[in-house]
Design a protein around this motif. Sequence first.
Motif, PDB file in Angstrom:
ATOM      1  N   ALA A 121       0.590  -1.658  -0.050  1.00 29.91           N
ATOM      2  CA  ALA A 121      -0.187   0.340   0.017  1.00 29.91           C
ATOM      3  C   ALA A 121       0.471   1.467  -0.155  1.00 29.91           C
ATOM      4  O   ALA A 121       2.113   1.074   0.620  1.00 29.91           O
ATOM      5  CB  ALA A 121      -0.587  -0.085   1.315  1.00 29.91           C
ATOM      6  N   GLY A 122       0.286   2.013  -0.773  1.00 30.04           N
ATOM      7  CA  GLY A 122       1.188   3.441  -1.191  1.00 30.04           C
ATOM      8  C   GLY A 122       2.091   3.540  -2.082  1.00 30.04           C
ATOM      9  O   GLY A 122       2.598   4.600  -2.079  1.00 30.04           O
ATOM     10  N   ILE A 123       2.879   2.609  -2.681  1.00 27.38           N
ATOM     11  CA  ILE A 123       2.831   2.571  -3.995  1.00 27.38           C
ATOM     12  C   ILE A 123       2.237   3.895  -5.181  1.00 27.38           C
ATOM     13  O   ILE A 123       2.741   4.187  -5.393  1.00 27.38           O
ATOM     14  CB  ILE A 123       3.383   2.053  -4.758  1.00 27.38           C
ATOM     15  N   SER A 124       0.656   4.568  -5.304  1.00 27.15           N
ATOM     16  CA  SER A 124       0.196   4.952  -6.168  1.00 27.15           C
ATOM     17  C   SER A 124      -0.012   6.088  -5.824  1.00 27.15           C
ATOM     18  O   SER A 124       0.843   7.245  -6.315  1.00 27.15           O
ATOM     19  CB  SER A 124      -1.356   4.312  -6.108  1.00 27.15           C
ATOM     20  N   ASP A 125       0.013   6.400  -4.239  1.00 28.17           N
ATOM     21  CA  ASP A 125       0.513   8.025  -3.722  1.00 28.17           C
ATOM     22  C   ASP A 125       2.490   7.871  -4.208  1.00 28.17           C
ATOM     23  O   ASP A 125       2.289   9.477  -4.341  1.00 28.17           O
ATOM     24  CB  ASP A 125       0.497   8.019  -2.408  1.00 28.17           C
ATOM     25  N   VAL A 126       3.076   7.354  -4.131  1.00 29.15           N
ATOM     26  CA  VAL A 126       4.321   7.926  -4.502  1.00 29.15           C
ATOM     27  C   VAL A 126       4.759   8.058  -5.895  1.00 29.15           C
ATOM     28  O   VAL A 126       5.592   9.210  -6.361  1.00 29.15           O
ATOM     29  CB  VAL A 126       4.748   6.207  -4.265  1.00 29.15           C
ATOM     30  N   GLN A 127       3.836   7.153  -6.810  1.00 31.23           N
ATOM     31  CA  GLN A 127       3.777   7.683  -8.341  1.00 31.23           C
ATOM     32  C   GLN A 127       3.209   8.966  -9.010  1.00 31.23           C
ATOM     33  O   GLN A 127       2.901   9.541 -10.227  1.00 31.23           O
ATOM     34  CB  GLN A 127       3.410   6.623  -9.068  1.00 31.23           C
TER      35      GLN A 127
ATOM     36  N   LEU B  74      12.039   7.061 -12.115  1.00 30.77           N
ATOM     37  CA  LEU B  74      12.985   7.492 -10.551  1.00 30.77           C
ATOM     38  C   LEU B  74      12.308   7.171  -9.557  1.00 30.77           C
ATOM     39  O   LEU B  74      12.362   7.252  -8.534  1.00 30.77           O
ATOM     40  CB  LEU B  74      12.361   9.032 -10.920  1.00 30.77           C
ATOM     41  N   ALA B  75      10.773   6.956  -9.774  1.00 29.24           N
ATOM     42  CA  ALA B  75      10.170   6.646  -8.099  1.00 29.24           C
ATOM     43  C   ALA B  75      10.466   4.961  -7.524  1.00 29.24           C
ATOM     44  O   ALA B  75      10.640   5.592  -6.548  1.00 29.24           O
ATOM     45  CB  ALA B  75       8.232   6.316  -8.816  1.00 29.24           C
TER      46      ALA B  75
ATOM     47  N   GLU C  56       2.721   9.556   5.618  1.00 23.99           N
ATOM     48  CA  GLU C  56       4.530   9.986   5.912  1.00 23.99           C
ATOM     49  C   GLU C  56       5.846   9.669   4.554  1.00 23.99           C
ATOM     50  O   GLU C  56       6.084  10.704   3.704  1.00 23.99           O
ATOM     51  CB  GLU C  56       5.505   9.443   6.633  1.00 23.99           C
ATOM     52  N   VAL C  57       5.075   8.610   3.605  1.00 27.25           N
ATOM     53  CA  VAL C  57       5.909   8.123   2.530  1.00 27.25           C
ATOM     54  C   VAL C  57       5.466   9.190   1.095  1.00 27.25           C
ATOM     55  O   VAL C  57       6.670   9.862   0.652  1.00 27.25           O
ATOM     56  CB  VAL C  57       6.159   6.833   2.422  1.00 27.25           C
ATOM     57  N   ALA C  58       3.970   9.185   1.352  1.00 21.00           N
ATOM     58  CA  ALA C  58       4.050  10.005  -0.038  1.00 21.00           C
ATOM     59  C   ALA C  58       4.669  11.433   0.614  1.00 21.00           C
ATOM     60  O   ALA C  58       4.094  12.078  -0.515  1.00 21.00           O
ATOM     61  CB  ALA C  58       1.924  10.132   0.139  1.00 21.00           C
TER      62      ALA C  58
ATOM     63  N   ALA D  82       7.221  11.983  -0.939  1.00 23.11           N
ATOM     64  CA  ALA D  82       7.762  12.051  -1.980  1.00 23.11           C
ATOM     65  C   ALA D  82       7.004  13.689  -2.872  1.00 23.11           C
ATOM     66  O   ALA D  82       7.444  13.673  -4.146  1.00 23.11           O
ATOM     67  CB  ALA D  82       6.712  10.860  -3.035  1.00 23.11           C
ATOM     68  N   ARG D  83       6.107  13.439  -2.408  1.00 24.47           N
ATOM     69  CA  ARG D  83       6.012  15.233  -2.602  1.00 24.47           C
ATOM     70  C   ARG D  83       6.822  16.292  -2.135  1.00 24.47           C
ATOM     71  O   ARG D  83       7.136  16.997  -3.581  1.00 24.47           O
ATOM     72  CB  ARG D  83       4.183  15.992  -2.213  1.00 24.47           C
ATOM     73  N   ALA D  84       7.263  16.381  -1.277  1.00 21.45           N
ATOM     74  CA  ALA D  84       8.115  17.703  -1.069  1.00 21.45           C
ATOM     75  C   ALA D  84       9.928  16.929  -2.212  1.00 21.45           C
ATOM     76  O   ALA D  84      10.378  17.808  -2.749  1.00 21.45           O
ATOM     77  CB  ALA D  84       8.991  17.391   0.235  1.00 21.45           C
ATOM     78  N   PHE D  85      10.199  15.448  -2.540  1.00 20.09           N
ATOM     79  CA  PHE D  85      11.299  15.550  -3.134  1.00 20.09           C
ATOM     80  C   PHE D  85      10.997  15.778  -4.660  1.00 20.09           C
ATOM     81  O   PHE D  85      11.597  16.309  -5.579  1.00 20.09           O
ATOM     82  CB  PHE D  85      11.078  13.818  -3.558  1.00 20.09           C
ATOM     83  N   SER D  86       9.744  16.213  -4.899  1.00 21.54           N
ATOM     84  CA  SER D  86       9.438  16.023  -6.475  1.00 21.54           C
ATOM     85  C   SER D  86       8.615  17.750  -6.363  1.00 21.54           C
ATOM     86  O   SER D  86       8.421  18.054  -8.377  1.00 21.54           O
ATOM     87  CB  SER D  86       8.079  15.342  -7.259  1.00 21.54           C
ATOM     88  N   GLY D  87       8.759  18.560  -5.399  1.00 27.28           N
ATOM     89  CA  GLY D  87       8.998  19.341  -5.176  1.00 27.28           C
ATOM     90  C   GLY D  87       7.207  20.141  -5.768  1.00 27.28           C
ATOM     91  O   GLY D  87       6.659  21.517  -5.695  1.00 27.28           O
ATOM     92  N   GLY D  88       6.487  19.129  -5.113  1.00 24.62           N
ATOM     93  CA  GLY D  88       4.942  19.071  -5.224  1.00 24.62           C
ATOM     94  C   GLY D  88       4.347  19.786  -3.732  1.00 24.62           C
ATOM     95  O   GLY D  88       4.774  19.483  -3.197  1.00 24.62           O
TER      96      GLY D  88
END
Length: 236
Positions: free
Chosen positions: A183-189, A197-198, A225-227, A230-236
């Motif tokens: 669970a959570g992979i879709s949030d990362v992608q 990259l994901a 936390e991971v999601a 991931a948003r912070a990493f992508s600048g979102g």
Amino acid sequence: MTKFQNSSDEIRHHEFATVVAKEVERLLAQRNEAVDAHILATASRIAGSVAAAVTSLSPRHQRAIDAIQGDLAGLASKFVRTLAVEATRRSEAKIAGMEQAPTVPPVLIEGPAQPAQRDDFESMLIEDWAGRVAGSTYLEENLHIARSTLHRWQKRNDVVALRTGGRKHVFPLAQFIDGRPIAGISDVQSAITNPRLAWFWLTRQSTHLEGRIPLDMLRQDLVEEVAAAARAFSGG
């Protein structure tokens, strides 16, 4: 420690690395006359940087490294392969003008290659940085994941699918638990839209997560936390 002291330490480490690099280059040149001078210089700089990094470790960590002398050659080889993958990634990102959010590089193959050979070669290189991967046939036979189910997960971004050539995809096995994606992979992608990259981000320590590995955290159900990371990493 003050900023001045930090700067002084960095200067000393740089000087030490330079001295080691020059000496290593001199010795390599004596023993490897046929090797390109640029390669010798690069290898020497790497050796100098590693030597300086080791001297900056705590005594505890230095003793730990000293205790595994027999494994150093294998670990060094793994380090150099990882370094090559990272260097290629940065080079490709620079060429693509994407230094802010670099992608893991597509596999480059020199010379002609048959389709089957190309797929095999690309899969091999993918495993160098992505870990074990498998196609839909393997997943169906061994994890009992129907192709239709896998296709549905892929469309919803519930799984990471890595393209290896043409329309063929392979799937990192570490993302499955009990025949289902973590669970959570879709949030990362959703945040990191490039699958390569994901997955690269999921399987490496993240500064946005205090050095923890995102995939390990997803296994602990720390999806939010991971999601966010991931948003912070992508600048979102």
